[in-house]
Design a protein around this motif. Structure first.
Motif, short mmCIF file in Angstrom:
data_model
loop_
_atom_site.label_atom_id
_atom_site.label_comp_id
_atom_site.label_asym_id
_atom_site.label_seq_id
_atom_site.Cartn_x
_atom_site.Cartn_y
_atom_site.Cartn_z
N SER A 47 0.82 -1.20 0.00
CA SER A 47 0.00 0.00 0.00
C SER A 47 0.86 1.26 0.00
O SER A 47 1.88 1.32 0.68
CB SER A 47 -0.92 0.01 1.23
OG SER A 47 -1.73 1.16 1.22
N ASN A 69 -4.57 0.98 8.80
CA ASN A 69 -4.66 0.50 10.18
C ASN A 69 -5.41 -0.81 10.11
O ASN A 69 -6.61 -0.83 9.91
CB ASN A 69 -5.40 1.51 11.06
CG ASN A 69 -5.39 1.06 12.51
OD1 ASN A 69 -5.00 -0.06 12.84
ND2 ASN A 69 -5.84 1.94 13.39
N SER A 101 -8.90 6.10 3.89
CA SER A 101 -8.01 5.03 4.34
C SER A 101 -8.73 4.05 5.26
O SER A 101 -8.39 2.87 5.29
CB SER A 101 -6.77 5.60 5.02
OG SER A 101 -7.14 6.32 6.18
N CYS A 106 -3.19 0.55 -3.61
CA CYS A 106 -3.00 -0.63 -2.77
C CYS A 106 -3.32 -1.89 -3.57
O CYS A 106 -4.31 -1.92 -4.30
CB CYS A 106 -3.91 -0.55 -1.54
SG CYS A 106 -3.73 -1.92 -0.39
N LYS A 143 -1.33 4.90 4.27
CA LYS A 143 -1.24 4.31 5.61
C LYS A 143 -2.52 3.53 5.90
O LYS A 143 -3.63 4.02 5.69
CB LYS A 143 -1.05 5.42 6.65
CG LYS A 143 -0.84 4.88 8.04
CD LYS A 143 -0.59 6.00 9.02
CE LYS A 143 -0.43 5.40 10.40
NZ LYS A 143 -0.27 6.42 11.42
N SER A 182 -8.82 0.10 4.91
CA SER A 182 -8.35 -0.70 6.05
C SER A 182 -9.41 -1.69 6.51
O SER A 182 -9.12 -2.86 6.72
CB SER A 182 -7.96 0.21 7.22
OG SER A 182 -6.87 1.03 6.89
#
Length: 154
Positions: free
Chosen positions: A42, A47, A63, A117, A45, A67
């Motif tokens: 990716s 999580n 994001s 990603c 960022k 995620s």
């Protein structure tokens, strides 16, 4: 009285012995356990913990949606195929991950631009805990989601 020539008979016997040897050679390969994993690459960022309370909120929507989707794919993989076995389950694993990806694409594909990603589903063969071979089953592509959207359900 006609006698048979020994060469064709010997050739036939040799072919039978060779065929038997080839069949028995294939059974000498060790039995490896089969497992699966997701390889994530990716540019944004992520999580990937399940206890992130901000996931799904609009403040970190681009994001967090990605995620959350990847966490769902990991959970689907874990639920479908919880532990390595000798046989594997390619269709089950592919279906579980494809369903999550399809739901994501249905909701967000029109808001995506530029792949940021990739998630690659691998099948692996294990000798104890060492990967001896791997095979890519499929690749999922995710784009950056425009922050100025009103996503479905919000």
């Amino acid at each position: 009285m006609k006698t048979r020539h020994p060469i064709p008979v010997l050739m036939g016997l040799m072919m039978l012995l060779w065929a038997a040897a080839m069949v028995s050679c294939g059974t000498d390969e060790p039995d490896y356990l089969v497992g699966y994993y997701l390889h994530i690459q990716s540019q944004v960022k992520l999580n990937l913990t399940e206890d992130d309370e901000s996931q799904g909120t609009s403040s970190t929507m681009p994001s967090s949606v990605l995620s959350t989707t990847i966490v769902k794919m990991r959970n689907a993989l874990k639920n479908t195929y919880p532990a390595p076995t000798l046989k594997g389950d390619d269709p089950g694993v592919l279906t579980a991950c494809d369903n999550i990806y399809r739901n994501y694409k249905t909701a967000y594909h029109r808001y995506e631009r530029n792949t940021v990603c990739t998630v690659i589903l691998y099948k692996i063969w294990l000798d104890d805990e060492v990967v001896v071979r791997s095979k890519c089953l499929t690749t999922y592509h995710f784009g950056v989601i425009d922050e100025n959207i009103n996503p479905p359900g919000q």
